[in-house]
Design a protein around this motif. Sequence first.
Motif, PDB file in Angstrom:
ATOM      1  N   LEU A 100      23.476  31.415  52.132  1.00 30.19           N
ATOM      2  CA  LEU A 100      22.078  31.062  51.901  1.00 30.19           C
ATOM      3  C   LEU A 100      21.905  29.604  51.498  1.00 30.19           C
ATOM      4  O   LEU A 100      20.878  28.988  51.804  1.00 30.19           O
ATOM      5  CB  LEU A 100      21.487  31.961  50.813  1.00 30.19           C
ATOM      6  N   LEU A 101      22.910  29.032  50.841  1.00 33.84           N
ATOM      7  CA  LEU A 101      22.793  27.674  50.314  1.00 33.84           C
ATOM      8  C   LEU A 101      23.378  26.608  51.231  1.00 33.84           C
ATOM      9  O   LEU A 101      23.082  25.424  51.080  1.00 33.84           O
ATOM     10  CB  LEU A 101      23.476  27.583  48.943  1.00 33.84           C
ATOM     11  N   THR A 102      24.208  27.011  52.187  1.00 32.07           N
ATOM     12  CA  THR A 102      24.894  26.065  53.066  1.00 32.07           C
ATOM     13  C   THR A 102      24.009  25.667  54.237  1.00 32.07           C
ATOM     14  O   THR A 102      23.325  26.510  54.829  1.00 32.07           O
ATOM     15  CB  THR A 102      26.209  26.674  53.602  1.00 32.07           C
ATOM     16  N   GLY A 103      24.028  24.370  54.591  1.00 33.44           N
ATOM     17  CA  GLY A 103      23.282  23.898  55.742  1.00 33.44           C
ATOM     18  C   GLY A 103      23.895  24.358  57.047  1.00 33.44           C
ATOM     19  O   GLY A 103      25.025  24.841  57.100  1.00 33.44           O
ATOM     20  N   PHE A 104      23.128  24.188  58.124  1.00 34.30           N
ATOM     21  CA  PHE A 104      23.562  24.722  59.421  1.00 34.30           C
ATOM     22  C   PHE A 104      24.734  23.957  60.019  1.00 34.30           C
ATOM     23  O   PHE A 104      25.447  24.482  60.866  1.00 34.30           O
ATOM     24  CB  PHE A 104      22.405  24.748  60.414  1.00 34.30           C
ATOM     25  N   ASP A 105      24.962  22.695  59.607  1.00 37.67           N
ATOM     26  CA  ASP A 105      26.060  21.911  60.163  1.00 37.67           C
ATOM     27  C   ASP A 105      27.327  22.164  59.348  1.00 37.67           C
ATOM     28  O   ASP A 105      27.461  21.706  58.231  1.00 37.67           O
ATOM     29  CB  ASP A 105      25.714  20.423  60.139  1.00 37.67           C
ATOM     30  N   LYS A 106      28.254  22.911  59.946  1.00 34.88           N
ATOM     31  CA  LYS A 106      29.471  23.294  59.238  1.00 34.88           C
ATOM     32  C   LYS A 106      30.726  22.784  59.937  1.00 34.88           C
ATOM     33  O   LYS A 106      31.810  23.325  59.773  1.00 34.88           O
ATOM     34  CB  LYS A 106      29.526  24.817  59.113  1.00 34.88           C
ATOM     35  N   SER A 107      30.567  21.725  60.726  1.00 28.39           N
ATOM     36  CA  SER A 107      31.689  21.238  61.522  1.00 28.39           C
ATOM     37  C   SER A 107      32.881  20.832  60.661  1.00 28.39           C
ATOM     38  O   SER A 107      34.035  21.067  61.040  1.00 28.39           O
ATOM     39  CB  SER A 107      31.239  20.051  62.382  1.00 28.39           C
ATOM     40  N   ALA A 108      32.631  20.239  59.490  1.00 29.06           N
ATOM     41  CA  ALA A 108      33.736  19.779  58.645  1.00 29.06           C
ATOM     42  C   ALA A 108      34.604  20.942  58.194  1.00 29.06           C
ATOM     43  O   ALA A 108      35.822  20.801  58.027  1.00 29.06           O
ATOM     44  CB  ALA A 108      33.193  19.023  57.436  1.00 29.06           C
ATOM     45  N   GLN A 109      33.987  22.110  58.010  1.00 30.82           N
ATOM     46  CA  GLN A 109      34.751  23.275  57.578  1.00 30.82           C
ATOM     47  C   GLN A 109      35.628  23.813  58.704  1.00 30.82           C
ATOM     48  O   GLN A 109      36.736  24.294  58.472  1.00 30.82           O
ATOM     49  CB  GLN A 109      33.803  24.369  57.088  1.00 30.82           C
ATOM     50  N   VAL A 110      35.144  23.729  59.940  1.00 35.38           N
ATOM     51  CA  VAL A 110      35.926  24.238  61.066  1.00 35.38           C
ATOM     52  C   VAL A 110      37.136  23.345  61.350  1.00 35.38           C
ATOM     53  O   VAL A 110      38.229  23.834  61.625  1.00 35.38           O
ATOM     54  CB  VAL A 110      35.041  24.365  62.320  1.00 35.38           C
ATOM     55  N   VAL A 111      36.964  22.034  61.255  1.00 35.66           N
ATOM     56  CA  VAL A 111      38.065  21.131  61.586  1.00 35.66           C
ATOM     57  C   VAL A 111      38.999  20.886  60.409  1.00 35.66           C
ATOM     58  O   VAL A 111      40.013  20.204  60.556  1.00 35.66           O
ATOM     59  CB  VAL A 111      37.542  19.771  62.118  1.00 35.66           C
ATOM     60  N   ASP A 112      38.700  21.463  59.227  1.00 33.22           N
ATOM     61  CA  ASP A 112      39.565  21.339  58.059  1.00 33.22           C
ATOM     62  C   ASP A 112      40.901  22.019  58.359  1.00 33.22           C
ATOM     63  O   ASP A 112      40.956  23.234  58.554  1.00 33.22           O
ATOM     64  CB  ASP A 112      38.882  21.983  56.853  1.00 33.22           C
ATOM     65  N   ALA A 113      41.975  21.255  58.373  1.00 31.74           N
ATOM     66  CA  ALA A 113      43.280  21.790  58.783  1.00 31.74           C
ATOM     67  C   ALA A 113      43.886  22.739  57.750  1.00 31.74           C
ATOM     68  O   ALA A 113      44.670  23.624  58.092  1.00 31.74           O
ATOM     69  CB  ALA A 113      44.251  20.644  59.056  1.00 31.74           C
ATOM     70  N   ARG A 114      43.548  22.567  56.480  1.00 32.24           N
ATOM     71  CA  ARG A 114      44.201  23.357  55.434  1.00 32.24           C
ATOM     72  C   ARG A 114      43.252  24.317  54.713  1.00 32.24           C
ATOM     73  O   ARG A 114      43.631  24.953  53.728  1.00 32.24           O
ATOM     74  CB  ARG A 114      44.844  22.422  54.406  1.00 32.24           C
ATOM     75  N   GLY A 115      42.045  24.442  55.169  1.00 33.98           N
ATOM     76  CA  GLY A 115      41.075  25.338  54.542  1.00 33.98           C
ATOM     77  C   GLY A 115      39.954  25.636  55.491  1.00 33.98           C
ATOM     78  O   GLY A 115      40.147  25.730  56.697  1.00 33.98           O
TER      79      GLY A 115
END
Length: 418
Positions: free
Chosen positions: A249-264
């Motif tokens: 609910l609190l996270t914005g729609f752009d989550k690209s940084a989370q997908v490309v995070d190699a260790r998390g």
Amino acid sequence: MIIGGGPRAALGALLLIGAALTPVACTTASPTRVVNVLGTWEEAEKEAFYKVVAPFERETGIDVRLEGTRDVAAVVAGRVEEGDPPEIAVLSSPGDLLHYDKMNKLAPLDGIHPDYAPEWLAPGRVNGRQVAVVIKAALKSTIWYNRAKLDAVHEPVPTTWAQLRATTAKLRAAGTTPWCMGLASSTTSGWPGTDWIEDLVLARSGPDLYDAWVRGKLPWKGPEVKAAWQSWGELLNPDTVQGGAINVLLTGFDKSAQVVDARGGCAFDHQGSFVAGTYASHFPPGATPDYATFPFPGFDTPVPRVVAGDVAAMFHATPAARDLLNYLTSTRAQALWVATSTALSPDRNVPSDAYRDEVTKRLGAELSGARSIRFDASDLMPTTMRSAFQRAVSAYVSDPSALDRILDDLDRVRDTAY
């Protein structure tokens, strides 16, 4: 689910593309030298818009001024009520056109004939009149994923909903959070969740039922629509979604940084093609990105792709505004736009090499080559229905057990919205 002043950047290679295409068509020597455009574009999207219109301004002497706001629907409504509409407003929800057409506030777009397939002209047609035209397109029904995280669990790209569920479970068992989800988006929070429901209605029940749902002819509490919500609910477990329901609910729609995070981060992100630029920004030019996309999986048979687009309507008709719309729907302008990685194009003549990278080139090919498409359902719904849908998504994430009550509420809105 697609920006305030700034310098006009040099076009470089973009102009090389444009120079080989159709020149700017100026149908008049109008003394009107300014066109005000109101739209949702800010930051990178606004910069891209100014790159696209730079040749038009230079060759016609017309000054194009963009006011960008994420609350464009509210701003347009206020400006129209005050009697001070912009010449052109760019709306992300064609359903809003119904309201303004009833008020007789839209100028017909006679003489503007982009080389689009008929499906791309339909969103701007109201009561048989063309009152708006798509100028930026997006391919939805798309899932972004991290290649390495999928390879780590030895899973291929899912092609069915059952395979997607199985891969989700395998990622979770391996200690990788499968899904990124975020619903926050200013006054339109919830729209990323409406995209999920739309894809699932289309994939589970087919295009005819989807069309009836868009037109308000299908009850929200009916088994077909309810099943779509329940399928989405299968993925809303705290160990399946990054951070659980509160974070969604609190996270914005752009989550690209989370997908490309190699260790998390997470492995999957359900999002439209318009996030291509933000994904690419995580990698230096020429680097091989560790992400890719695949189509939203069907249940039994291939289904149409959901698409979206920003539609431009003329609220204050001037010759200069009409010239600008002719230019923005030309192959020349469309090629410049896709080269900024902020849009795809419905123009069938835009060359594939206008796209800057392999990911957007493939998405552009998927959009232009789709055998059947359906426009984003909530964007076509009346404003009150769309807003209720967005709120309902957030309510469902907060309390999935309240689904029957949520759908009853949506049916009550449906009774008066159409």
